[in-house]
Design an enzyme around this catalytic site. Structure first.
Site, PDB file in Angstrom:
ATOM      1  N   LYS A  18      -8.867  17.906  29.988  1.00  0.00           N
ATOM      2  CA  LYS A  18      -8.372  16.576  29.182  1.00  0.00           C
ATOM      3  C   LYS A  18      -8.423  15.442  30.162  1.00  0.00           C
ATOM      4  CE  LYS A  18      -4.319  18.018  28.315  1.00  0.00           C
ATOM      5  NZ  LYS A  18      -4.247  19.455  28.889  1.00  0.00           N
ATOM      6  N   ARG A  28       3.908  17.623  23.476  1.00  0.00           N
ATOM      7  CA  ARG A  28       4.152  19.131  23.928  1.00  0.00           C
ATOM      8  C   ARG A  28       4.701  20.068  22.969  1.00  0.00           C
ATOM      9  NH1 ARG A  28       2.640  19.668  29.239  1.00  0.00           N
ATOM     10  NH2 ARG A  28       2.425  17.813  30.466  1.00  0.00           N
ATOM     11  N   ARG A  58      -9.451  26.052  41.535  1.00  0.00           N
ATOM     12  CA  ARG A  58      -9.091  24.806  41.939  1.00  0.00           C
ATOM     13  C   ARG A  58      -8.552  24.727  43.201  1.00  0.00           C
ATOM     14  NH1 ARG A  58      -5.966  20.925  37.762  1.00  0.00           N
ATOM     15  NH2 ARG A  58      -4.474  22.363  38.286  1.00  0.00           N
ATOM     16  N   ARG A 118      -2.918  25.023  45.062  1.00  0.00           N
ATOM     17  CA  ARG A 118      -1.403  24.599  44.781  1.00  0.00           C
ATOM     18  C   ARG A 118      -0.771  25.745  44.394  1.00  0.00           C
ATOM     19  NH1 ARG A 118      -1.876  19.547  40.625  1.00  0.00           N
ATOM     20  NH2 ARG A 118      -1.926  21.235  39.349  1.00  0.00           N
ATOM     21  N   ARG A 131       1.847  29.531  32.663  1.00  0.00           N
ATOM     22  CA  ARG A 131       1.458  28.111  32.123  1.00  0.00           C
ATOM     23  C   ARG A 131       0.900  28.279  30.816  1.00  0.00           C
ATOM     24  NH1 ARG A 131      -1.779  25.170  36.486  1.00  0.00           N
ATOM     25  NH2 ARG A 131      -1.595  23.420  35.162  1.00  0.00           N
TER      26      ARG A 131
END
Length: 215
Positions: free
Chosen positions: A16, A92, A126, A159, A170
């Site tokens: 996104k 959301r 990532r 992270r 998530r």
């Protein structure tokens, strides 16, 4: 017509941010995210909302979840100040989607669809520079020197919220909270589905064509 109002939906890892940047550049609109909007309005007076604190920053400083009423007000302010926008990361949940419908008119609602395991691979791979925040990926976007940021020479780290267990959690939260939002726009006949599994350029080609066909 004036600058378009575009809502971009998709799970974490769907791209996104990248595609919102493309939309903002192509159409000359603001890229509005809840994170940026919150950070940019930390000192906003929300004493009239009957919540625990008088500014959004106090929720953030206390490490508490910012209530929907506060997020709604901040998004409303950001959209009112924009001459066209691409909205990313909001709504959301269904309540936020219904509120959004009360405060603005959307020209395009696009959903980036990516298979679950592809999302897990993207997110767990990532790596982020510990100094400047530049993003890399162990497979798709490697730095010139392993573990070292091309931009500033900082150390690249994973992270905490990019570990596989956290990523799957998530994605499950996204499914639970945001699937009703997707269904809401789908039932209204507004939703445009985009295959988000290709390269960023391939996805942008499909997304751009869908936007042009809708406007």
């Amino acid at each position: 017509m004036s600058q378009p109002n575009i809502l971009l939906l998709g799970p974490p890892g769907a791209g996104k941010g990248t595609q919102s940047g493309n939309i903002a550049e192509e159409y000359g609109v603001d890229h509005v995210t809840t994170g940026d909007a919150l950070r940019g309005n930390k000192g906003m007076d929300i004493s009239d909302l009957d919540v625990a604190y008088d500014t959004p920053g106090e929720f953030m400083d206390a490490g508490e979840l910012v209530p929907d009423a506060v997020v709604n007000e901040i998004v409303k302010t950001a959209l009112n100040e924009a001459d066209g926008y691409v909205l990313d990361g909001y709504p959301r949940n269904l309540d936020q989607a219904q509120y959004l419908g009360d405060i603005t008119d959307l020209d395009v609602v696009a959903l980036l669809e990516v298979p679950r395991e592809e999302l897990v691979e993207r997110l767990t791979g990532r790596r982020v520079c510990d100094d400047c925040g530049t993003n890399y990926h162990v497979e798709f976007d490697q730095p010139d020197e392993a573990g070292v940021c091309d931009e500033c020479g900082g150390e690249l780290v994973q992270r905490e919220d990019d570990t596989e267990e956290t990523v799957r959690d998530r994605l499950s939260v996204f499914d639970e909270n945001t699937q009703p939002v997707i269904d809401h726009y789908d039932e209204q006949g507004e939703l445009v589905r985009i295959d988000g599994e290709g390269t960023p350029d391939e996805v942008w080609s499909a997304l751009g064509a869908a936007i042009e066909a809708t406007l």
